[in-house]
Design an enzyme around this catalytic site. Sequence first.
Site, PDB file in Angstrom:
ATOM      1  N   GLU A  31       0.861  -1.192   0.000  1.00  0.00           N
ATOM      2  CA  GLU A  31       0.000   0.000   0.000  1.00  0.00           C
ATOM      3  C   GLU A  31       0.896   1.240   0.000  1.00  0.00           C
ATOM      4  O   GLU A  31       1.786   1.372   0.849  1.00  0.00           O
ATOM      5  CB  GLU A  31      -0.908   0.015   1.233  1.00  0.00           C
ATOM      6  CG  GLU A  31      -1.653   1.314   1.472  1.00  0.00           C
ATOM      7  CD  GLU A  31      -2.463   1.772   0.280  1.00  0.00           C
ATOM      8  OE1 GLU A  31      -2.440   2.978  -0.020  1.00  0.00           O
ATOM      9  OE2 GLU A  31      -3.131   0.932  -0.363  1.00  0.00           O
ATOM     10  N   CYS A  74     -15.591   7.159   1.366  1.00  0.00           N
ATOM     11  CA  CYS A  74     -16.881   7.844   1.278  1.00  0.00           C
ATOM     12  C   CYS A  74     -17.101   8.804   2.450  1.00  0.00           C
ATOM     13  O   CYS A  74     -17.930   9.715   2.363  1.00  0.00           O
ATOM     14  CB  CYS A  74     -18.019   6.826   1.246  1.00  0.00           C
ATOM     15  SG  CYS A  74     -17.960   5.695  -0.163  1.00  0.00           S
ATOM     16  N   ARG A 115      -3.063 -10.688  11.903  1.00  0.00           N
ATOM     17  CA  ARG A 115      -3.852 -11.766  11.304  1.00  0.00           C
ATOM     18  C   ARG A 115      -3.068 -12.541  10.239  1.00  0.00           C
ATOM     19  O   ARG A 115      -3.645 -13.280   9.443  1.00  0.00           O
ATOM     20  CB  ARG A 115      -5.146 -11.198  10.715  1.00  0.00           C
ATOM     21  CG  ARG A 115      -6.139 -10.766  11.797  1.00  0.00           C
ATOM     22  CD  ARG A 115      -7.260  -9.923  11.204  1.00  0.00           C
ATOM     23  NE  ARG A 115      -8.345  -9.711  12.157  1.00  0.00           N
ATOM     24  CZ  ARG A 115      -8.335  -8.826  13.135  1.00  0.00           C
ATOM     25  NH1 ARG A 115      -7.269  -8.058  13.300  1.00  0.00           N
ATOM     26  NH2 ARG A 115      -9.351  -8.697  13.961  1.00  0.00           N
ATOM     27  N   ASP A 169     -12.231  -0.291  -7.355  1.00  0.00           N
ATOM     28  CA  ASP A 169     -12.429   0.821  -8.276  1.00  0.00           C
ATOM     29  C   ASP A 169     -11.612   0.721  -9.545  1.00  0.00           C
ATOM     30  O   ASP A 169     -11.762   1.562 -10.442  1.00  0.00           O
ATOM     31  CB  ASP A 169     -12.089   2.138  -7.576  1.00  0.00           C
ATOM     32  CG  ASP A 169     -13.051   2.476  -6.447  1.00  0.00           C
ATOM     33  OD1 ASP A 169     -14.045   1.738  -6.282  1.00  0.00           O
ATOM     34  OD2 ASP A 169     -12.804   3.472  -5.733  1.00  0.00           O
ATOM     35  N   ASN A 184     -15.741  -4.122  -1.480  1.00  0.00           N
ATOM     36  CA  ASN A 184     -15.698  -5.130  -0.432  1.00  0.00           C
ATOM     37  C   ASN A 184     -16.244  -6.470  -0.915  1.00  0.00           C
ATOM     38  O   ASN A 184     -15.708  -7.537  -0.563  1.00  0.00           O
ATOM     39  CB  ASN A 184     -16.479  -4.640   0.789  1.00  0.00           C
ATOM     40  CG  ASN A 184     -15.658  -3.688   1.646  1.00  0.00           C
ATOM     41  OD1 ASN A 184     -14.758  -4.095   2.361  1.00  0.00           O
ATOM     42  ND2 ASN A 184     -15.963  -2.402   1.545  1.00  0.00           N
ATOM     43  N   TRP A 207     -50.318   4.773  -0.478  1.00  0.00           N
ATOM     44  CA  TRP A 207     -49.584   4.350  -1.673  1.00  0.00           C
ATOM     45  C   TRP A 207     -48.183   4.946  -1.579  1.00  0.00           C
ATOM     46  O   TRP A 207     -48.001   6.153  -1.673  1.00  0.00           O
ATOM     47  CB  TRP A 207     -50.285   4.838  -2.946  1.00  0.00           C
ATOM     48  CG  TRP A 207     -51.447   3.981  -3.342  1.00  0.00           C
ATOM     49  CD1 TRP A 207     -52.758   4.163  -3.019  1.00  0.00           C
ATOM     50  CD2 TRP A 207     -51.384   2.791  -4.124  1.00  0.00           C
ATOM     51  NE1 TRP A 207     -53.523   3.155  -3.551  1.00  0.00           N
ATOM     52  CE2 TRP A 207     -52.708   2.292  -4.243  1.00  0.00           C
ATOM     53  CE3 TRP A 207     -50.349   2.076  -4.742  1.00  0.00           C
ATOM     54  CZ2 TRP A 207     -53.031   1.143  -4.947  1.00  0.00           C
ATOM     55  CZ3 TRP A 207     -50.659   0.929  -5.438  1.00  0.00           C
ATOM     56  CH2 TRP A 207     -51.967   0.464  -5.546  1.00  0.00           C
ATOM     57  N   ARG A 223     -47.159   2.749 -10.856  1.00  0.00           N
ATOM     58  CA  ARG A 223     -48.492   2.791 -11.468  1.00  0.00           C
ATOM     59  C   ARG A 223     -48.498   3.719 -12.679  1.00  0.00           C
ATOM     60  O   ARG A 223     -49.051   3.389 -13.738  1.00  0.00           O
ATOM     61  CB  ARG A 223     -49.528   3.247 -10.442  1.00  0.00           C
ATOM     62  CG  ARG A 223     -49.838   2.235  -9.351  1.00  0.00           C
ATOM     63  CD  ARG A 223     -50.799   2.803  -8.317  1.00  0.00           C
ATOM     64  NE  ARG A 223     -52.118   3.091  -8.892  1.00  0.00           N
ATOM     65  CZ  ARG A 223     -53.107   3.674  -8.215  1.00  0.00           C
ATOM     66  NH1 ARG A 223     -52.914   4.043  -6.956  1.00  0.00           N
ATOM     67  NH2 ARG A 223     -54.261   3.886  -8.784  1.00  0.00           N
TER      68      ARG A 223
END
Length: 459
Positions: free
Chosen positions: A36, A46, A73, A289, A311, A440, A448
């Site tokens: 990275e 975002c 991890r 992206d 993701n 509605w 409709r």
Amino acid sequence: MAERLVVVGGDAAGMSAASQARRQRKPGELEIIAFERSHFTSYSACGIPYWVGGTVDGPEALIARSPEEHRARGIDLRMRTEVTELDLDRGRVRARDLDEDGRESWTGFDKLVLATGARPRRPALPGIDAPGVHGVQTLDDGQALLDTLATTGGRRAVVVGAGYIGVEMAEALIDRGYAVTVLDRREQPMSTLDPDMGALVHTAMCGLGIETVRGAVVTAVLTDGAGRARAVATEDTEYPADVVVLGMGVRPETALAAAAGLPLGESGGLLTDLGMRVRGQDAVWAGGDCVEVLDLVSGHTRHIALGTHANKHGQVIGANVGGGYATFPGVVGTAVSKVCDLEIARTGLLERHALAAGLQFVTATIESTNHAGYYPGARPMHVKMLAERRTGRLLGTQIVGREGAAKRVDIAAVALTAGMTVEQMTALDLGYAPPFSPVWDPVLVAARKATAAVRAAGA
């Protein structure tokens, strides 16, 4: 010996892929190295406009998982390291350390994931790279903009472009106390809407105090004696600016892929199969992206830069790299945003998209309220639907209104995914109570009206 997975890009798609692959394969079976180039990983791009505007704290609040958590991890995550070349024939990547002396080294791989993201559109104009001109795509970009806002002496901002990022950044700068001018070459803001719906957004922007100049063709960023941005010039005049923000959208970051001869679509995004494997490659996957995906409505590929998709791509890639099986079938193009308290949503095709796809269609636009008209606080809501002329198949929906408007688009997104007609939609069993909806629902009223338009067109 363990296989080696190399991931290029440490945000949503890349680290989702790495994490999912790690869950499927033990460290002794699969070594994972991720590169990275920025200072951050696994973050919400975002959320940057809301950080800039002061609504949320940052950048830490926008980070889902830190580099240390990834390393704990079993992922060898190398920050501030930029991959500069892909050697697919020999199965290796060249990477440069951005924090040391710029030294470069090669790293071999058995499997490769490209998650290089997107970059803000930055047209080749005089002064476009001057200090004080900012694209906003990464947390590093957000921090650079905040640094400029903290040091500039003036309070005038010009935003170039009125798409999602441009509109959100304009509001953020208003919240920061700036006088904001938005320059957009289109007839209405929000090119992700049809012009008649974009006009509603324009009205809301004016009400917020944002000067919006439509049909403005930017020709240059003008600089002062120190080389900093001082104004933005158009074909007609110039607009003073202490800071300039580029909000003209993004394009896939695929220079590495192109140099390696990987297949790109019309927008410049990588082309993959349903398993997110790059077409024509056995050991290369791509997501986020930097890729184009199948539009389930038009049947064509398109580039949509959203963290939700990224993701999901990562989950699919990680499952397949780890020895499992998963697919990403495609998208219908759902997106939501806001300006002030006006909620903006769309899914499916716009009129120009339907025309480009060779589809014959009818449209229907209605005005309703977000809940029962007699219940206190009812606000207007506009819904526009596109339906295929012959079959009545729903092609797209746009919604602009106040509280409760944006997430109603999910009804249409599900209908699009299921291939429903507008007539079938009129029978949907949606939730009703006066505080939440008229008897509605506005989406059903639009369905409709669209059904009537389909019938009239076939008469």
